[in-house]
Design a protein around this motif. Sequence first.
Motif, PDB file in Angstrom:
ATOM      1  N   ARG A  28       0.835  -1.205   0.000  1.00 18.42           N
ATOM      2  CA  ARG A  28       0.000   0.000   0.000  1.00 18.42           C
ATOM      3  C   ARG A  28       0.873   1.260   0.000  1.00 18.42           C
ATOM      4  N   GLN A  29       2.012   1.195   0.651  1.00 24.39           N
ATOM      5  CA  GLN A  29       2.951   2.316   0.604  1.00 24.39           C
ATOM      6  C   GLN A  29       3.413   2.551  -0.829  1.00 24.39           C
ATOM      7  N   GLN A  55      -4.673  -8.615 -10.114  1.00 23.97           N
ATOM      8  CA  GLN A  55      -5.744  -7.623 -10.106  1.00 23.97           C
ATOM      9  C   GLN A  55      -6.559  -7.695  -8.814  1.00 23.97           C
ATOM     10  N   PRO A  56      -6.920  -8.905  -8.345  1.00 24.54           N
ATOM     11  CA  PRO A  56      -7.658  -8.954  -7.077  1.00 24.54           C
ATOM     12  C   PRO A  56      -6.856  -8.378  -5.892  1.00 24.54           C
ATOM     13  N   HIS A  60      -8.038  -5.192  -3.706  1.00 22.09           N
ATOM     14  CA  HIS A  60      -8.153  -5.319  -2.242  1.00 22.09           C
ATOM     15  C   HIS A  60      -7.433  -4.161  -1.539  1.00 22.09           C
ATOM     16  N   HIS A  61      -6.210  -3.905  -1.961  1.00 19.42           N
ATOM     17  CA  HIS A  61      -5.441  -2.814  -1.346  1.00 19.42           C
ATOM     18  C   HIS A  61      -6.095  -1.461  -1.609  1.00 19.42           C
ATOM     19  N   LYS A  66      -9.246   3.303  -0.065  1.00 22.89           N
ATOM     20  CA  LYS A  66     -10.464   4.073  -0.334  1.00 22.89           C
ATOM     21  C   LYS A  66     -11.337   4.168   0.913  1.00 22.89           C
ATOM     22  N   ASP A  67     -11.442   3.092   1.677  1.00 21.29           N
ATOM     23  CA  ASP A  67     -12.265   3.086   2.889  1.00 21.29           C
ATOM     24  C   ASP A  67     -11.813   4.141   3.898  1.00 21.29           C
ATOM     25  N   LEU A  68     -10.548   4.502   3.871  1.00 26.08           N
ATOM     26  CA  LEU A  68     -10.025   5.525   4.778  1.00 26.08           C
ATOM     27  C   LEU A  68      -9.836   6.864   4.069  1.00 26.08           C
ATOM     28  N   SER A  69     -10.407   6.974   2.875  1.00 27.26           N
ATOM     29  CA  SER A  69     -10.345   8.215   2.079  1.00 27.26           C
ATOM     30  C   SER A  69      -8.926   8.621   1.712  1.00 27.26           C
ATOM     31  N   LEU A  70      -8.058   7.640   1.557  1.00 27.37           N
ATOM     32  CA  LEU A  70      -6.689   7.921   1.120  1.00 27.37           C
ATOM     33  C   LEU A  70      -6.596   7.983  -0.398  1.00 27.37           C
ATOM     34  N   VAL A  71      -7.579   7.385  -1.062  1.00 30.81           N
ATOM     35  CA  VAL A  71      -7.690   7.495  -2.516  1.00 30.81           C
ATOM     36  C   VAL A  71      -9.147   7.786  -2.859  1.00 30.81           C
ATOM     37  N   SER A  72      -9.317   8.427  -4.007  1.00 34.54           N
ATOM     38  CA  SER A  72     -10.657   8.634  -4.546  1.00 34.54           C
ATOM     39  C   SER A  72     -10.734   7.872  -5.864  1.00 34.54           C
ATOM     40  N   VAL A  73     -11.949   7.603  -6.301  1.00 34.19           N
ATOM     41  CA  VAL A  73     -12.139   6.868  -7.545  1.00 34.19           C
ATOM     42  C   VAL A  73     -13.112   7.644  -8.420  1.00 34.19           C
ATOM     43  N   GLU A  74     -12.784   7.702  -9.701  1.00 33.98           N
ATOM     44  CA  GLU A  74     -13.625   8.366 -10.692  1.00 33.98           C
ATOM     45  C   GLU A  74     -13.866   7.397 -11.840  1.00 33.98           C
TER      46      GLU A  74
END
Length: 108
Positions: A28-29, A55-56, A60-61, A66-74
């Motif tokens: 994840r880092q 890919q899975p 998962h990572h 995303k659950d902690l709002s460290l990434v956004s998805v568009e």
Amino acid sequence: MDTDSKTAVLTEFKKNIPLLDVLSDERRQQMIIFLGESDEGLTVGELTNMMNLSQPAISHHLKQLKDLSLVSVERRGTSNIYRLTIGDALDQVQRLINVLREDKKLTR
């Protein structure tokens, strides 16, 4: 350290546990670094190629980030583009640091 200070420190530690746990994983880092280097964001496929993970595993990572709002998805066509949105998390960790620094005994 008085009781109120101890409570404040423990509260901030507890708030940061999920974040610090997610950030403790080396893969994840690496994702955070790759996403931070990308101006346009990255797809799961691009991250899969860059990191030599399945890919899975990438998905998962990304979900954990995303659950902690460290990434956004568009959504772009049939692809999801992931971007780094780590600012709020940095603010959260900074609050923990500030609480720790307020106790002079901890900053000797």
